[in-house]
Design a protein around this motif. Sequence first.
Motif, mmCIF file in Angstrom:
data_model
loop_
_atom_site.group_PDB
_atom_site.id
_atom_site.type_symbol
_atom_site.label_atom_id
_atom_site.label_comp_id
_atom_site.label_asym_id
_atom_site.label_seq_id
_atom_site.Cartn_x
_atom_site.Cartn_y
_atom_site.Cartn_z
ATOM 1 N N LYS A 95 33.669 39.118 42.940
ATOM 2 C CA LYS A 95 34.614 38.118 42.114
ATOM 3 C C LYS A 95 34.649 38.558 41.004
ATOM 4 N N LEU A 96 33.404 39.171 40.288
ATOM 5 C CA LEU A 96 33.293 39.527 38.843
ATOM 6 C C LEU A 96 34.063 40.836 38.947
ATOM 7 N N SER A 148 37.692 39.881 38.708
ATOM 8 C CA SER A 148 37.995 39.507 37.383
ATOM 9 C C SER A 148 38.091 40.365 36.187
ATOM 10 N N LYS A 197 33.859 36.958 48.475
ATOM 11 C CA LYS A 197 32.785 36.157 48.764
ATOM 12 C C LYS A 197 31.554 36.123 47.954
ATOM 13 N N SER A 198 31.466 37.332 47.437
ATOM 14 C CA SER A 198 30.231 37.470 46.631
ATOM 15 C C SER A 198 30.454 37.507 45.286
ATOM 16 N N PHE A 199 29.629 37.027 44.381
ATOM 17 C CA PHE A 199 29.713 37.083 43.052
ATOM 18 C C PHE A 199 30.255 38.190 42.448
#
Length: 264
Positions: free
Chosen positions: A243-244, A247, A238-240
Amino acid sequence: MLTIVTATYNRGYTLSRLFESLMQQADKNFEWVVVDDGSTDDTASLLKSFVSKALFPIKVVEQENSGKHVAINSGVSVSSGQWIYLVDSDDALPEDAVSFFLDILANDIDVGVVGYCFRKQSFSGQIIGSISNGNPTDVMLMTPTEAGNYYKGDLAYIFNRSALVKHTFPVFEGEKFVPELFVWNKISDDGVLKFFGNKVLYLCEYLEDGYSANFSAMLRRNPLGFGLYYKHQIAREKSFIRKLKCSIRYAQCKLFSMNSGRKC
């Protein structure tokens, strides 16, 4: 019945500890399925001795060294229990593990439950991850991803066998590891997971040759398995920042897979 599934590879020096903890269970209404993943130590002879003196049924499965994820698939496939408790060969269970779970199960009327989760504790007595306050029977409903972020440590899962049969671990040629969270998340998509954040039902330690201590090397050796996990995990976080991070890990896996001639 509850089935305890253990995948083991050259852990003869820790298997006896796990076996003794199973022998000390207050409730022995379970079976133990041990998958020997091509061990070259004294694991085979140890397991034979366990079978001869156990106070509960034991099934031994032998396979060529293929990785823990394949061993779990193998263990689940021969299990008789409706519920599967995954316990590593270098860990153990407290004496009330089976009785506490079966009591919870007997009093749970929620038919949508696909799994239960409990806390892990080191053999020295320290809770793995953050400490929460409350009663042992307090329950929270979360996904495995949410629980990992909330408790900040490894957790002990017991899954419905049908869920593990439906969501087997994917197998990639030449690789021997797929992150367990990939499958746990898929299972959580099918129903309710109940988290008992104040109840320890698992005793553990982290060995020098274990997964936690060798993450970077395992990432390089298993880029397809890790790549599949991180690809799906990007959407689940959920948090950026998380996610980063996923990725970046996925990009690393792509690079490692290209260098090894595999396609991620």
